[in-house]
Design an enzyme around this catalytic site. Structure first.
Site, PDB file in Angstrom:
ATOM      1  N   GLY A 132       0.806  -1.225   0.000  1.00  0.00           N
ATOM      2  CA  GLY A 132       0.000   0.000   0.000  1.00  0.00           C
ATOM      3  C   GLY A 132       0.838   1.274   0.000  1.00  0.00           C
ATOM      4  N   HIS A 133       0.144   2.391  -0.176  1.00  0.00           N
ATOM      5  CA  HIS A 133       0.789   3.703  -0.270  1.00  0.00           C
ATOM      6  C   HIS A 133       1.705   3.986   0.923  1.00  0.00           C
ATOM      7  CE1 HIS A 133      -1.728   5.463   2.888  1.00  0.00           C
ATOM      8  NE2 HIS A 133      -2.665   4.650   2.430  1.00  0.00           N
ATOM      9  N   ASP A 134       2.831   4.603   0.650  1.00  0.00           N
ATOM     10  CA  ASP A 134       3.784   5.097   1.665  1.00  0.00           C
ATOM     11  C   ASP A 134       4.468   3.998   2.477  1.00  0.00           C
ATOM     12  OD1 ASP A 134       3.277   8.028   1.259  1.00  0.00           O
ATOM     13  OD2 ASP A 134       1.257   7.420   1.852  1.00  0.00           O
ATOM     14  N   ASP A 135       4.343   2.756   2.074  1.00  0.00           N
ATOM     15  CA  ASP A 135       5.011   1.690   2.828  1.00  0.00           C
ATOM     16  C   ASP A 135       6.531   1.828   2.711  1.00  0.00           C
ATOM     17  OD1 ASP A 135       2.601   0.651   3.601  1.00  0.00           O
ATOM     18  OD2 ASP A 135       2.666  -1.100   2.293  1.00  0.00           O
ATOM     19  N   ASN A 152       1.128   2.920   4.767  1.00  0.00           N
ATOM     20  CA  ASN A 152       1.953   3.417   5.884  1.00  0.00           C
ATOM     21  C   ASN A 152       2.493   2.316   6.792  1.00  0.00           C
ATOM     22  OD1 ASN A 152       1.945   6.350   5.562  1.00  0.00           O
ATOM     23  ND2 ASN A 152      -0.262   6.181   5.891  1.00  0.00           N
TER      24      ASN A 152
END
Ligand SMILES: CC(C)(COP(=O)(O)OP(=O)(O)OC[C@H]1O[C@@H](n2cnc3c(N)ncnc32)[C@H](O)[C@@H]1OP(=O)(O)O)[C@@H](O)C(=O)NCCC(=O)NCCS
Length: 210
Positions: A132-135, A152
């Site tokens: 997912g986003h920003d991982d 995150n």
């Protein structure tokens, strides 16, 4: 593009042989201290780890699932002067251009990484992993097939996530910790500890990841 030499003739090593060929790379063979050199079916064992220097114009990947063993071997090769580690991303993988992927990292068929993600060096994302986003996936992390990482999420160095596990958004898995197959991580993990279940609870300690 340079040819590939795969370190580790285990099941995952043979899967990485397929991955490399799917990426359009020629595979010269395998290095493995525990398998005698020669032909093994369709595969070629080139020699033990020390034979790396016979392949100067080559890129290496260390295709060993255990993060502790993978790190030890990468460090051994690096200390002897190996700098060319291949990054292999299967052509079916979908990811935005904002995703950063390090050297020596293998991303297998069907995985998806969305946006603003950093994936470090010598990471394994096995089949059908969603990121997912920003991982932030640090060096030497191993993620098994069908894992879902929410946004995150931080996987610190040497973390291992078992098949079909899921991690809640914003969770940090500390260095060297592991989530067993099918587990659901709802809280940050302690370092060097195996978690299982839903919600995941500690099972037992692991050796320190150093
Ligand atoms: C969590 C794990 C590391 C534990 O392995 P282990 O240390 O050998 O532990 P054991 O198999 O002795 O199991 C200990 C107990 O936990 C249970 N258990 C093991 N893994 C479990 C899991 N993922 N979820 C729930 N319970 C689990 C066992 O049934 C056993 O229960 P019992 O004491 O009631 O008999 C392992 O089972 C696992 O999930 N590995 C990941 C496998 C994987 O994803 N491979 C991907 C290859 S690509």
């Amino acid at each position: 593009m340079k040819s590939i030499v795969i370190v580790g003739f285990g099941g995952f090593g043979r899967e990485v042989d397929w991955l490399a060929r799917e990426c359009g790379r020629a595979v010269l063979g395998f290095l493995d201290d525990n398998v005698p050199p020669g032909k093994k079916g369709n595969y070629t064992i080139l020699g033990g780890l020390d034979a790396w220097s016979d392949y100067p114009d080559t890129e290496f990947v260390v295709a060993i699932g255990n993060p502790r063993v993978r790190k030890e071997i990468v460090e051994k090769l690096a200390s002897q002067g190996v700098t060319d580690f291949a990054t292999l991303i299967h052509p079916s993988v979908e990811m935005d251009e904002s995703v950063d992927v390090g050297k020596g990292t293998m991303i297998c068929a069907g995985s998806i990484a969305t946006v603003d993600i950093v994936i470090g060096d010598h990471v394994i994302l096995n089949l059908n992993v969603t990121v997912g986003h920003d991982d932030r996936i640090h060096d030497f992390v191993t993620v098994a097939p069908m894992v879902a990482l929410s946004g995150n999420v931080i996987l610190e160095q040497g973390v291992e996530v078992g098949t079909g596990a899921a991690i809640r958004q914003g969770i940090t898995m500390a260095c060297g910790s592991m989530l067993g197959m099918g587990g659901v991580q709802t809280k940050d993990s302690e370092a060097n500890t195996i978690y299982i279940g839903s919600p995941a609870k500690p099972l037992k300690p692991l050796p320190e990841f150093i």
